[in-house]
Design a protein around this motif. Sequence first.
Motif, PDB file in Angstrom:
ATOM      1  N   PRO A 397       0.844  -1.204   0.000  1.00 45.06           N
ATOM      2  CA  PRO A 397       0.000   0.000   0.000  1.00 45.06           C
ATOM      3  C   PRO A 397       0.879   1.255   0.000  1.00 45.06           C
ATOM      4  O   PRO A 397       0.813   2.093   0.911  1.00 45.06           O
ATOM      5  CB  PRO A 397      -0.791  -0.146   1.301  1.00 45.06           C
ATOM      6  CG  PRO A 397       0.119  -0.911   2.204  1.00 45.06           C
ATOM      7  CD  PRO A 397       0.888  -1.857   1.323  1.00 45.06           C
ATOM      8  N   ASN A 398       1.731   1.359  -1.008  1.00 46.74           N
ATOM      9  CA  ASN A 398       2.712   2.439  -1.154  1.00 46.74           C
ATOM     10  C   ASN A 398       3.647   2.544   0.042  1.00 46.74           C
ATOM     11  O   ASN A 398       4.085   3.633   0.408  1.00 46.74           O
ATOM     12  CB  ASN A 398       2.051   3.799  -1.418  1.00 46.74           C
ATOM     13  CG  ASN A 398       2.964   4.684  -2.264  1.00 46.74           C
ATOM     14  OD1 ASN A 398       3.872   4.215  -2.932  1.00 46.74           O
ATOM     15  ND2 ASN A 398       2.725   5.980  -2.228  1.00 46.74           N
ATOM     16  N   ARG A 399       3.927   1.416   0.647  1.00 49.25           N
ATOM     17  CA  ARG A 399       4.916   1.374   1.720  1.00 49.25           C
ATOM     18  C   ARG A 399       6.242   1.894   1.190  1.00 49.25           C
ATOM     19  O   ARG A 399       6.726   1.455   0.149  1.00 49.25           O
ATOM     20  CB  ARG A 399       5.061  -0.069   2.210  1.00 49.25           C
ATOM     21  CG  ARG A 399       6.217  -0.314   3.152  1.00 49.25           C
ATOM     22  CD  ARG A 399       6.363  -1.805   3.415  1.00 49.25           C
ATOM     23  NE  ARG A 399       7.607  -2.105   4.091  1.00 49.25           N
ATOM     24  CZ  ARG A 399       8.083  -3.340   4.246  1.00 49.25           C
ATOM     25  NH1 ARG A 399       7.393  -4.367   3.787  1.00 49.25           N
ATOM     26  NH2 ARG A 399       9.231  -3.544   4.861  1.00 49.25           N
ATOM     27  N   GLU A 400       6.813   2.862   1.918  1.00 41.51           N
ATOM     28  CA  GLU A 400       8.114   3.445   1.537  1.00 41.51           C
ATOM     29  C   GLU A 400       8.111   3.949   0.091  1.00 41.51           C
ATOM     30  O   GLU A 400       9.129   3.899  -0.590  1.00 41.51           O
ATOM     31  CB  GLU A 400       9.238   2.422   1.763  1.00 41.51           C
ATOM     32  CG  GLU A 400       9.390   1.983   3.213  1.00 41.51           C
ATOM     33  CD  GLU A 400       9.921   0.566   3.355  1.00 41.51           C
ATOM     34  OE1 GLU A 400      10.588   0.088   2.427  1.00 41.51           O
ATOM     35  OE2 GLU A 400       9.635  -0.062   4.386  1.00 41.51           O
ATOM     36  N   LYS A 401       6.938   4.391  -0.380  1.00 44.99           N
ATOM     37  CA  LYS A 401       6.776   4.954  -1.728  1.00 44.99           C
ATOM     38  C   LYS A 401       7.070   3.946  -2.839  1.00 44.99           C
ATOM     39  O   LYS A 401       7.505   4.293  -3.935  1.00 44.99           O
ATOM     40  CB  LYS A 401       7.647   6.208  -1.896  1.00 44.99           C
ATOM     41  CG  LYS A 401       7.292   7.336  -0.938  1.00 44.99           C
ATOM     42  CD  LYS A 401       8.087   8.580  -1.236  1.00 44.99           C
ATOM     43  CE  LYS A 401       7.708   9.698  -0.271  1.00 44.99           C
ATOM     44  NZ  LYS A 401       6.303  10.127  -0.453  1.00 44.99           N
ATOM     45  N   ARG A 402       6.789   2.683  -2.580  1.00 46.18           N
ATOM     46  CA  ARG A 402       7.074   1.642  -3.574  1.00 46.18           C
ATOM     47  C   ARG A 402       6.167   1.748  -4.800  1.00 46.18           C
ATOM     48  O   ARG A 402       6.579   1.391  -5.905  1.00 46.18           O
ATOM     49  CB  ARG A 402       6.968   0.258  -2.926  1.00 46.18           C
ATOM     50  CG  ARG A 402       8.056   0.022  -1.873  1.00 46.18           C
ATOM     51  CD  ARG A 402       7.960  -1.346  -1.256  1.00 46.18           C
ATOM     52  NE  ARG A 402       9.006  -1.542  -0.254  1.00 46.18           N
ATOM     53  CZ  ARG A 402       9.194  -2.677   0.415  1.00 46.18           C
ATOM     54  NH1 ARG A 402       8.401  -3.714   0.188  1.00 46.18           N
ATOM     55  NH2 ARG A 402      10.164  -2.773   1.318  1.00 46.18           N
ATOM     56  N   ASN A 403       4.942   2.220  -4.608  1.00 46.94           N
ATOM     57  CA  ASN A 403       4.078   2.443  -5.771  1.00 46.94           C
ATOM     58  C   ASN A 403       4.643   3.540  -6.664  1.00 46.94           C
ATOM     59  O   ASN A 403       4.529   3.493  -7.896  1.00 46.94           O
ATOM     60  CB  ASN A 403       2.663   2.829  -5.329  1.00 46.94           C
ATOM     61  CG  ASN A 403       1.957   1.711  -4.573  1.00 46.94           C
ATOM     62  OD1 ASN A 403       2.505   0.624  -4.402  1.00 46.94           O
ATOM     63  ND2 ASN A 403       0.754   1.973  -4.116  1.00 46.94           N
ATOM     64  N   ASP A 404       5.250   4.544  -6.035  1.00 47.45           N
ATOM     65  CA  ASP A 404       5.859   5.635  -6.791  1.00 47.45           C
ATOM     66  C   ASP A 404       7.071   5.143  -7.575  1.00 47.45           C
ATOM     67  O   ASP A 404       7.344   5.611  -8.686  1.00 47.45           O
ATOM     68  CB  ASP A 404       6.262   6.771  -5.851  1.00 47.45           C
ATOM     69  CG  ASP A 404       5.071   7.358  -5.105  1.00 47.45           C
ATOM     70  OD1 ASP A 404       3.978   7.399  -5.699  1.00 47.45           O
ATOM     71  OD2 ASP A 404       5.227   7.766  -3.945  1.00 47.45           O
ATOM     72  N   ILE A 405       7.823   4.207  -6.989  1.00 50.30           N
ATOM     73  CA  ILE A 405       8.943   3.600  -7.715  1.00 50.30           C
ATOM     74  C   ILE A 405       8.429   2.943  -8.993  1.00 50.30           C
ATOM     75  O   ILE A 405       9.001   3.121 -10.073  1.00 50.30           O
ATOM     76  CB  ILE A 405       9.670   2.554  -6.837  1.00 50.30           C
ATOM     77  CG1 ILE A 405      10.397   3.228  -5.683  1.00 50.30           C
ATOM     78  CG2 ILE A 405      10.658   1.734  -7.676  1.00 50.30           C
ATOM     79  CD1 ILE A 405      11.019   2.254  -4.702  1.00 50.30           C
TER      80      ILE A 405
END
Length: 546
Positions: A397-405
């Motif tokens: 759930p976008n942990r540590e901005k992983r979705n943004d990556i």
Amino acid sequence: MEKTLTHQIRKTTLIALTAALLLSGCGGQQGTGTTTSTQSAGASGEQPAVLTYALATSPDSLDAGASGFAVSHRVFRNIFDSLVSQQKDGSFQPWLATSWTKSEDGKSYTFKLRQDVKFHDGTPFNAEAVKANFDHIFSGGRGQSIPLLGPFSSADVVDEYTIKISLTKPFEPFLSGLSSGFLGISSPKAIQEYGDQYGKHPVGTGPFRFVSWAENDEIVLEKNLDYKCGPPTAENKGPSHLDKLVFKIIPEEATRIGSVQSGQGLAAETVPPQLISVLQNDEKLQIDQSITNGTAFSLYFNTKSEPWNDVKARKAVQLAVDVDTIVKTLYLGTYERAWSPLTPGMLGYNAALVNTVQPNVQLANQYLDELGWERGADGVREKDGKKLTLRYLEPSPNREKRNDIAAIVQQQLKQVGIQVNLNITKDTNTPISKGEYDLFGNSQVKADPDILTNLLRSDRLFTKGGTNWSQLADPNIDKLLEQGAQESDLQKRKAIYEEIQKYMIDNAIAVPIYVFPYTVAHSKAVEGLTFDLLGYPQFYDVQIRN
């Protein structure tokens, strides 16, 4: 003949030992009732020392032998002690075990146990209790504890305070596993009494006793007044300086950090990068960071999926992804770029990989040209009427901005003609189990490089229930992983894992992205907060200054 690794605990006088036994040692308090924090506030009328610590997520269980969550470990590490303690230099010291011997063939360990310890419910700590814990772990068949034990065979009681643990083959990470909170020792009485509900009623020998758990709200622990066997890594040797330890579960980022800024709470975890500099300028607050050891967050290729089963295609992606830009853009200098699948603090980390892979769009395009993928009218490469697509699966759930990556990688690969189809979902069962993915991001926590076994061994394929997301099945890597798990010579062991990491980068098995720094914001009144080898917070030495 056995090689003795004996460590003697501090000598005490006969009188002190007798008193310790009467007081139930380091684990328990007389009786089984709950102690209130007012008991430990003292007759002077001083206010109890209560640390409120905001968590970003909720534990799955407080049963150390059944949990698989890092957040659970942060809570139950305070309830449970372990047999041994791992030091920063990688060596091991006694904890609940006073000494141990390792057999010449490396297949068994015999532990002498402390004789002055009781669990919080008054149950004696002894060899039978330790055996009951191993029986409990393998009856459940879940969590992090089983992989930490590797080739475990049996736990046999030798006498009341001696236990022998047998393995099917040598396993060098064994002591490291035993030092983990996931192998913290539970009360056998409580395990039996609560059954499937034990995870909501944990009982250990540690510095804090479990009081209550309000689902998705808070978990309350209180000090064990009789505790006196803290780990050798701690400065404190008696009961905790804190009377209560309250974990507040606050997933919403602004609310969690705001609770510390407003003074409603004293500490909060997982500070977002954009707030770190702001909080560092707050004269009332302090920011602490600790690298989470294990594997860096990396993107793993499904090496069984065409065309990514070709190393040249994988290397094209490796060269087209600008990792520096990703890390600098999203983390504003607060996260370190990863160069290897292992984190820098790990035994055998291959520092020679630093700066070896740099973005090279021209070479990436050249590799794809050589493979016969030509640009179509829309810029996406095609071959035999099929577009060059990469299925990127991101389960967080976008942990540590992983979705943004994922979004940035999508744009970067578009430049070389690769169409990235993002699947951002919490449900990985179907796409993973059926192999319906080409790239998968993940990180793992462990204080030993044997963690690569779970990621690379051919018998750990994710499609068969394992954690080998790359679907790699290389006999040579299997052989190296086996050697690394059994090699007792430290330098030889390091060399094995260095070779494995180099293979992963040279063959573009994974694209390392960042090393996660576990970040805590806390009031400057909170002193003595430390972190273990995994990067998890330790509260036993914490004091609150007025």
